[in-house]
Design a protein around this motif. Structure first.
Motif, PDB file in Angstrom:
ATOM      1  N   ALA A  49       0.818  -1.210   0.000  1.00 50.13           N
ATOM      2  CA  ALA A  49       0.000   0.000   0.000  1.00 50.13           C
ATOM      3  C   ALA A  49       0.850   1.258   0.000  1.00 50.13           C
ATOM      4  CB  ALA A  49      -0.936   0.005   1.205  1.00 50.13           C
ATOM      5  N   SER A  50       2.078   1.131   0.419  1.00 47.41           N
ATOM      6  CA  SER A  50       2.970   2.292   0.496  1.00 47.41           C
ATOM      7  C   SER A  50       3.849   2.431  -0.733  1.00 47.41           C
ATOM      8  CB  SER A  50       3.814   2.202   1.774  1.00 47.41           C
ATOM      9  OG  SER A  50       2.981   2.259   2.913  1.00 47.41           O
ATOM     10  N   ARG A  51       3.371   1.832  -1.857  1.00 53.47           N
ATOM     11  CA  ARG A  51       3.892   2.138  -3.191  1.00 53.47           C
ATOM     12  C   ARG A  51       5.157   1.380  -3.605  1.00 53.47           C
ATOM     13  NH1 ARG A  51       0.733   4.039  -6.676  1.00 53.47           N
ATOM     14  NH2 ARG A  51       2.381   5.250  -7.690  1.00 53.47           N
ATOM     15  N   VAL A  52       5.495   0.274  -2.936  1.00 52.93           N
ATOM     16  CA  VAL A  52       6.598  -0.555  -3.420  1.00 52.93           C
ATOM     17  C   VAL A  52       6.215  -1.103  -4.794  1.00 52.93           C
ATOM     18  CG1 VAL A  52       7.976  -2.621  -2.998  1.00 52.93           C
ATOM     19  CG2 VAL A  52       7.294  -1.178  -1.091  1.00 52.93           C
ATOM     20  N   GLY A  53       7.180  -1.174  -5.708  1.00 50.90           N
ATOM     21  CA  GLY A  53       6.881  -1.651  -7.051  1.00 50.90           C
ATOM     22  C   GLY A  53       6.709  -3.156  -7.132  1.00 50.90           C
ATOM     23  N   LEU A  54       7.667  -3.887  -6.560  1.00 49.65           N
ATOM     24  CA  LEU A  54       7.667  -5.345  -6.636  1.00 49.65           C
ATOM     25  C   LEU A  54       8.015  -5.932  -5.276  1.00 49.65           C
ATOM     26  CD1 LEU A  54       7.730  -8.075  -8.214  1.00 49.65           C
ATOM     27  CD2 LEU A  54      10.150  -7.606  -8.682  1.00 49.65           C
ATOM     28  N   SER A  90      -3.866  -9.702  -1.606  1.00 46.05           N
ATOM     29  CA  SER A  90      -3.750  -8.510  -0.762  1.00 46.05           C
ATOM     30  C   SER A  90      -2.683  -7.565  -1.297  1.00 46.05           C
ATOM     31  CB  SER A  90      -3.436  -8.914   0.683  1.00 46.05           C
ATOM     32  OG  SER A  90      -2.100  -9.387   0.811  1.00 46.05           O
ATOM     33  N   ILE A  91      -1.632  -8.114  -1.878  1.00 45.82           N
ATOM     34  CA  ILE A  91      -0.563  -7.294  -2.456  1.00 45.82           C
ATOM     35  C   ILE A  91      -1.023  -6.675  -3.775  1.00 45.82           C
ATOM     36  CG2 ILE A  91       1.757  -7.379  -3.462  1.00 45.82           C
ATOM     37  CD1 ILE A  91       2.404  -9.561  -1.348  1.00 45.82           C
ATOM     38  N   HIS A  92      -1.648  -7.491  -4.611  1.00 44.45           N
ATOM     39  CA  HIS A  92      -2.143  -6.987  -5.902  1.00 44.45           C
ATOM     40  C   HIS A  92      -3.183  -5.883  -5.700  1.00 44.45           C
ATOM     41  CE1 HIS A  92      -0.965 -10.754  -8.444  1.00 44.45           C
ATOM     42  NE2 HIS A  92      -0.018  -9.828  -8.437  1.00 44.45           N
ATOM     43  N   ASN A  93      -4.023  -6.036  -4.704  1.00 47.48           N
ATOM     44  CA  ASN A  93      -5.073  -5.034  -4.458  1.00 47.48           C
ATOM     45  C   ASN A  93      -4.507  -3.668  -4.101  1.00 47.48           C
ATOM     46  OD1 ASN A  93      -7.056  -6.923  -4.957  1.00 47.48           O
ATOM     47  ND2 ASN A  93      -7.406  -7.415  -2.798  1.00 47.48           N
ATOM     48  N   GLU A  94      -3.245  -3.644  -3.653  1.00 45.71           N
ATOM     49  CA  GLU A  94      -2.587  -2.377  -3.311  1.00 45.71           C
ATOM     50  C   GLU A  94      -1.700  -1.861  -4.438  1.00 45.71           C
ATOM     51  OE1 GLU A  94      -3.557  -0.790  -0.875  1.00 45.71           O
ATOM     52  OE2 GLU A  94      -4.387  -2.229   0.543  1.00 45.71           O
ATOM     53  N   GLY A  95      -1.725  -2.553  -5.592  1.00 44.09           N
ATOM     54  CA  GLY A  95      -1.037  -2.040  -6.777  1.00 44.09           C
ATOM     55  C   GLY A  95       0.372  -2.539  -7.014  1.00 44.09           C
ATOM     56  N   ALA A  96       0.893  -3.407  -6.149  1.00 47.20           N
ATOM     57  CA  ALA A  96       2.248  -3.940  -6.334  1.00 47.20           C
ATOM     58  C   ALA A  96       2.192  -5.275  -7.058  1.00 47.20           C
ATOM     59  CB  ALA A  96       2.938  -4.108  -4.983  1.00 47.20           C
TER      60      ALA A  96
END
Length: 693
Positions: A49-54, A90-96
């Protein structure tokens, strides 16, 4: 500084990432018999959620024989897929994006954890486990490969965007690649590197055939084994070329094996030390290359990208220390980052204890599910905090965030407590990051603090707080030894005095007490007076000195140093992940260690002691001594300092009409002597309870 490269979108094959930041696989110790837990999901969700890429999850066990124990997540069976799917979602839902690192320890697996003998390329003794593994037969090798492929298939079913083959750290694949470990004479061994590459190349081929059309395949890659007789960065460049031809789509480059004697990640390792290995690999492959190890600031990461060292940067412990690391870069709040100090107290030391990873400077790490976001208190309290060490500073920060009115007092002229002297030895300077972080937070949140104030019981009485946090630190222990008070004309000082520069350090020095403080003090004394590395570089560059001569002068000064210890072994309080480094340095710097002794007298320039191993019928055989000593330094331990609290309590009962004493809490060393991790956690938990009104 502008971040031109670090925050720009980035692609690995067809996988699009929102920036060039990577959270590498780290054993978190959070699984339950291989199953993903809610705590682990929340831990990674917050980072995503805090914008990590991968984010790379792992190591993920592929079989019982190759696992690291029950606290390591697993994909060795279909039963683990639902939990992994929940984590991935849960990770995908935050954009990573998220990748699975498939883990097989080989001969690095401990028999006591897996219940049977470990396996490897050959039956060669492991300096890591101190065991001899079973040599895999050809049929068993093919079974291992099949299990890794099956785990990759499960990773695809769980929704992972890719897999990472573990070709680093001395694990199974490295054990096939290395001439030190691989003594086989069949097609999986041989005298040449090309022959020893058979196992990993076959594995990559099978993975590519089975899942390569569905997900990307990369590898965690040791850029140099740093083990005598094993593969150097020169051989590893050849391996990388072969891997890319077989289908590897990214190289996550790290340093050496677990059994190397070259420190890889502790605080003493200069920032970015091993990034040159990523640059070497990048010079021979076209696939994206990640740089790893001791990269803890966004400025360093941006420079690595701009200077062609790598294509993406791994932030491991940095994201444990501050989950909002990437978000703060995007929001231009660099000074608000809790910068990892590389101490290993909560992370790697906990891994060796088979416990969930924590963090010395982030009290929420490992407790994300338990504490979530602390809520503000129902009633504001007037909080007086006495002592500006790590416990006091964290208590002030947390209490303020909860809505309380806080006043912090520190008797010294600067905040930090024991951190100030702890940061003096070479390689420990990053401890100052802790002080810088809190001071910046105090400024942003307008937290009141005063330094150079010697608080008395009368001042506390006048302040009349609702609650008092005593973070008053320690007293130094003074053993009952004749002459230790300087009465016999000895120049004796506490370690803190020496490190603070408040005493003269002579040519011949004896440090008494070889716990963590004593060991670090002895090393500091030995290095004191060494040539500045910048001066050495200048002289070597302009040929004022040979490179070898200039470098040698940076290692140590001219002092003769002795380290005396009552116990049979030194450094007993140092964490397992870093203890061996300190002990190696002691030997390399020719510090004279005398352990298992009892100091009996300090007189003039001489210290007298008895060998405890020579006790016969309760009597010592001989009295030994070290003479012509210029400086004695005591590191004989500390005890909690509660003097002020006791005096205040006494005064309150004398002068107040109230029968009930205001609430008093001891935090940090004043409650129980411990580490920085203990102190910060103590301050956090004490302040957190204020919210439960």
């Amino acid at each position: 500084m502008k971040f031109f490269k670090l925050l720009e979108p980035f692609k690995i094959g067809e996988l699009q990432l929102r920036n060039r930041t990577v959270m590498p696989a780290m054993h978190m110790g959070a699984a339950e018999n291989g199953f993903v837990t809610e705590q682990l999901i929340e831990f990674y969700r917050i980072r995503a959620a805090s914008r990590v890429g991968l984010i790379i999850i792992g190591g993920i066990g592929v079989s019982k024989l190759g696992t690291g124990g029950p606290t390591m997540v697993s994909l060795s069976d279909d039963k683990y897929i639902p939990g992994m799917r929940k984590l991935v979602d849960s990770i995908h839902n935050e954009g990573a994006k998220v990748i699975a690192q498939l883990y097989h320890a080989g001969g690095y697996a401990f028999s006591k954890l897996i219940g049977e003998q470990s396996v490897s390329s050959s039956a060669v003794y492991s300096r890591f486990t101190h065991e001899i593994p079973h040599e895999l037969s050809i049929e068993e090798i093919q079974d291992v490969q099949e299990r890794i492929v099956q785990a990759a298939t499960r990773a695809e079913k769980a929704g992972f965007d890719g897999i990472e083959v573990l070709s680093s750290a001395g694990y199974l694949i490295d054990q096939f690649l290395s001439p030190v470990k691989n003594k086989r004479t069949d097609r999986y061994g041989g005298q040449t590197l090309e022959e020893r590459m058979t196992f990993p190349l076959e594995l990559v081929h099978k993975l590519k055939k089975n899942v390569g059309h569905k997900m990307i395949i990369g590898c965690r890659f040791s850029g140099d084994d740093f083990v005598p007789g094993s593969n150097t960065y020169l051989e590893k460049k050849k391996v990388a070329i072969a891997y890319e031809k077989e289908g590897i789509q990214f190289f996550n480059v790290t340093g050496g094996w677990h059994e190397t004697r070259v420190p890889q990640i502790p605080m003493d390792t200069p920032k970015g030390t091993f990034t040159y290995l990523a640059k070497e690999i990048k010079s021979v492959v076209s696939a994206p290359v990640f740089a790893s190890n001791r990269i803890n600031t966004p400025e360093l990461a941006e420079n690595l990208l701009q200077d062609f060292y790598c294509d993406a940067v791994c932030f491991g412990r940095s994201l444990i220390a501050d989950p909002d690391f990437v978000l703060k870069i995007e929001q231009n709040k660099i000074r608000e980052i809790r910068t990892c100090i590389g101490c290993n107290q909560g992370c790697f030391d906990n891994v060796f204890k088979m416990q969930f990873v924590r963090c010395a400077i982030n009290p929420l790490a490992g407790y994300e599910l338990k504490y979530k976001t602390p809520k503000k208190a129902d009633f504001q309290k007037k909080v007086m905090i006495i002592g500006g060490g790590p416990a006091g500073m964290e208590a002030a920060l947390t209490a303020t965030k909860l809505g309380h009115k806080v006043s912090l007092y520190e008797k010294d002229n600067k905040l930090g407590g024991q951190i100030k002297v702890g940061s003096v030895p070479q390689g420990r300077e990053e401890l100052n990051n802790i002080i810088d972080y809190y001071q910046n937070q105090f400024k942003i949140l307008h937290i009141s603090y005063k330094t150079g104030i010697n608080i008395t019981p009368e001042i506390i009485l006048e302040e009349n707080p609702d609650i008092i946090f005593f973070a008053t630190g320690v007293h130094f222990k003074i053993p009952k030894i004749e002459g230790i008070d300087g009465s016999l004309n000895c120049d004796i000082h506490f370690a803190d005095e020496a490190l603070a520069g408040n005493c003269l350090i002579g040519k011949k020095v004896v440090v008494v007490g070889a716990s963590a403080t004593g060991v670090e003090t002895a090393l500091w004394v030995a290095k004191k007076g060494a040539m500045n590395p910048e001066v050495a570089r200048f002289l070597a560059f302009y040929k004022g000195l040979s490179i070898e001569n200039a470098m040698k002068r940076t290692f140590r000064g001219d002092r003769e140093v002795y380290l005396l210890e009552y116990l049979p072994k030194i450094g007993t309080s140092i964490g397992k992940s870093t203890k061996w480094i300190f002990l190696d340095e002691i030997k390399m710097l020719d510090i004279n260690v005398i352990s298992n002794i009892e100091v009996t007298k300090f007189a003039g320039n001489t210290v007298y002691f008895k060998d405890r191993s020579e006790i016969n019928n309760g009597q010592f055989k001989n009295v030994n001594s070290i003479s012509d000593v210029d400086t004695f330094i005591l590191a004989t331990g500390v005890t909690s300092n509660r003097d002020l609290a006791n005096s205040y309590k006494k005064l309150f009962l004398q002068k107040s009409n109230e029968k009930k004493i205001p609430e008093m809490k001891f935090i940090g060393d004043s409650r129980k002597v411990g580490t920085i991790l203990d102190a910060i956690k103590d301050g956090f938990k004490a302040a957190l309870k204020l919210g439960k009104v």
